[in-house]
Each structure stands twice: as C-alpha cells, then as structure tokens.
Design a protein around this motif. Structure first.
Motif, PDB file in Angstrom:
ATOM      1  N   CYS A  39      41.592 -28.865 -19.441  1.00 20.93           N
ATOM      2  CA  CYS A  39      41.677 -29.189 -18.015  1.00 20.93           C
ATOM      3  C   CYS A  39      42.171 -30.623 -17.830  1.00 20.93           C
ATOM      4  O   CYS A  39      41.732 -31.535 -18.522  1.00 20.93           O
ATOM      5  CB  CYS A  39      40.309 -29.031 -17.349  1.00 20.93           C
TER       6      CYS A  39
ATOM      7  N   LEU B  51      36.095 -31.142 -20.405  1.00 16.51           N
ATOM      8  CA  LEU B  51      37.403 -30.932 -19.783  1.00 16.51           C
ATOM      9  C   LEU B  51      38.494 -30.855 -20.850  1.00 16.51           C
ATOM     10  O   LEU B  51      39.374 -29.994 -20.790  1.00 16.51           O
ATOM     11  CB  LEU B  51      37.716 -32.071 -18.809  1.00 16.51           C
TER      12      LEU B  51
ATOM     13  N   ALA C 233      30.718 -31.589 -15.319  1.00 18.00           N
ATOM     14  CA  ALA C 233      31.309 -31.442 -16.653  1.00 18.00           C
ATOM     15  C   ALA C 233      31.711 -32.800 -17.190  1.00 18.00           C
ATOM     16  O   ALA C 233      32.217 -33.647 -16.453  1.00 18.00           O
ATOM     17  CB  ALA C 233      32.527 -30.520 -16.611  1.00 18.00           C
TER      18      ALA C 233
ATOM     19  N   ILE D 247      35.236 -27.626 -11.821  1.00 16.08           N
ATOM     20  CA  ILE D 247      34.069 -27.675 -10.944  1.00 16.08           C
ATOM     21  C   ILE D 247      34.164 -26.586  -9.869  1.00 16.08           C
ATOM     22  O   ILE D 247      35.178 -26.425  -9.215  1.00 16.08           O
ATOM     23  CB  ILE D 247      33.947 -29.062 -10.277  1.00 16.08           C
TER      24      ILE D 247
ATOM     25  N   GLU E 145      33.891 -35.450 -19.756  1.00 13.71           N
ATOM     26  CA  GLU E 145      35.308 -35.556 -20.109  1.00 13.71           C
ATOM     27  C   GLU E 145      35.625 -34.737 -21.350  1.00 13.71           C
ATOM     28  O   GLU E 145      36.689 -34.126 -21.448  1.00 13.71           O
ATOM     29  CB  GLU E 145      35.676 -37.026 -20.339  1.00 13.71           C
TER      30      GLU E 145
ATOM     31  N   SER F 208      41.874 -32.253 -14.867  1.00 12.93           N
ATOM     32  CA  SER F 208      40.976 -32.929 -13.937  1.00 12.93           C
ATOM     33  C   SER F 208      39.741 -32.058 -13.709  1.00 12.93           C
ATOM     34  O   SER F 208      39.753 -30.855 -13.994  1.00 12.93           O
ATOM     35  CB  SER F 208      41.667 -33.197 -12.595  1.00 12.93           C
ATOM     36  N   ARG F 209      38.683 -32.665 -13.186  1.00 17.09           N
ATOM     37  CA  ARG F 209      37.451 -31.923 -12.924  1.00 17.09           C
ATOM     38  C   ARG F 209      37.652 -30.843 -11.869  1.00 17.09           C
ATOM     39  O   ARG F 209      36.949 -29.834 -11.866  1.00 17.09           O
ATOM     40  CB  ARG F 209      36.332 -32.876 -12.498  1.00 17.09           C
TER      41      ARG F 209
ATOM     42  N   ASN G 158      28.648 -36.370 -16.273  1.00 19.80           N
ATOM     43  CA  ASN G 158      30.037 -36.833 -16.224  1.00 19.80           C
ATOM     44  C   ASN G 158      30.294 -37.979 -17.198  1.00 19.80           C
ATOM     45  O   ASN G 158      31.418 -38.150 -17.676  1.00 19.80           O
ATOM     46  CB  ASN G 158      30.399 -37.253 -14.804  1.00 19.80           C
TER      47      ASN G 158
END
Length: 223
Positions: free
Chosen positions: A99, A94, A89, A106, A91, A101-102, A71
């Motif tokens: 994306c 993402l 994952a 996830i 940043e 947000s995670r 992360n």
C-alpha cells in the motif's frame, strides 16, 4: 460495514442533512449513500476521505492513543474490528501489503488479503463463537504472502480492547519467523475463560496452504 454505515448516518443526521443533500455534496447518486448506511457496500478510500471532509468528523471512532501507538509501531501491527475491518496500521504493515498510503487500507476488510490457511483459521474462530464469547488472547502461526519475499511464516498475537464507544477491537502484532514450524502446520491457539484451545491446518511443503478442511471445527472439541 454495518457499523460504518451507522456512523455515516449518525454524522449526517447530526448535521440535519438528508441522504440526497449528502449525495449532491459528494457528486454521487442518493442510492449509493443509502447502500453505505445500510451496510450493503463500503465507501472507497476516496469517498471515505470525502465523507470525513463533508461531515467534518472521522468515520472511525478510535481511541487516539491506541491509534497513534499502532501507526508508530516499527513492526507489523494492526487494529481490526470483529469483521476484520482495518482501523489502524503501521508503516511496516502498509509496506508488506504493497500500500502506498493508509487510505488504501484503513476502513477496508483485511479478509480478502488472507491466504486460505489464515482464512480457515479466522472462519473457525468466527463460526465457533470466539468473538461472541470474548477471547483473552489468540495467536496465529500461518504462511503469509509478502510483497517481495513470497510466502513467509508469520506469528500474530491478537489482544482484545474495548474502544470508548464500547466496540470490541483487536490489536494485532506480528513477526516473521526465520523458519517454518517443525510440524509444518498452520495453527491457532486462543484462551477463553482461562482455558486454551487449538486448531491445526495442514499446509503444502512449499508453505502454500493446502486445500483441506481444519482438523477441528467443533468449538467444544478444539482443545
């Protein structure tokens, strides 16, 4: 998905809760809980969060140091299980996948996000038994779709780890290449028992994956 379903079932039973009781707390039909636990469908990001709140435990059994390191990574970095479900994952990952947000990534399968070249390489590894045998490492070089730059060539290194639960997962670290490989081919190289094996896949000149079968599909011939 099956392992996630088993995790939901274990957590539910640990709290002496029936499927119907869990469904009522989530405001859904009992059949949905049953399909989650049997691995027939995957809970959405919203319901994964709700499940963790109601069951008072994370759905993913992760080694916290590994999770934290991914992360915090400034590069494209993931932790995937053998079914390509995303466990962690960075940043940058993402951002490349668009994306916000995670929770959008996830717990979801990364397979639908792969282009045809990368999917063919992954399926070759799966069909040829690489995940069953346990690879020492694998390196993929493929044209990869990005959010703002179209197709870019990316090189990804996969390193296997065992979680505390014994589950085999892969730490994936990737970098964008400044230029495509000279041969213009998608490539997978992996090492099993000290021996390296290779697969090449043709691509179009504009870096879009070609609709051709891999040059090798027989594991024993892919050297």
């Amino acid at each position: 998905m099956k392992k996630l379903g088993e995790r939901i079932k274990r957590l539910r039973r640990a709290r002496n809760m029936t499927q119907q009781q869990l469904a009522e707390l989530l405001g859904i039909d009992q059949g949905a809980v049953s399909r989650w636990e049997r691995g027939h469908i995957m809970p959405s990001a919203r319901y994964r969060q709700e499940l963790e709140r109601v069951l008072q435990a994370p759905l993913m059994e992760m080694d916290q140091p590994l999770l934290d390191s991914v992360n915090r990574d400034l590069h494209f970095s993931l932790v995937l299980d053998c079914e390509l479900r995303v466990l962690a994952a960075s940043e940058t990952t993402l951002a490349i996948n668009g994306c916000r947000s995670r929770s959008e990534l996830i717990g979801s399968s990364y397979l639908p996000m792969l282009n045809e070249t990368a999917r063919s390489l992954y399926l070759w590894l799966q069909e040829s038994g690489a995940f069953d045998e346990g690879i020492n490492w694998a390196r993929f070089t493929v044209p990869t779709p990005t959010l703002h730059s179209g197709y870019r060539w990316m090189e990804s290194l996969w390193i296997p780890f065992r979680l505390d639960s014994g589950e085999l997962v892969y730490r994936v670290s990737s970098r964008l290449l400044d230029a495509p490989p000279a041969e213009g081919l998608g490539r997978a190289i992996l090492e099993v028992d000290g021996k390296q094996r290779e697969l090449l896949i043709p691509t179009h000149g504009n870096n879009q994956p070609a609709r051709q079968q891999p040059q090798h599909k027989d594991w024993s011939r892919a050297m």
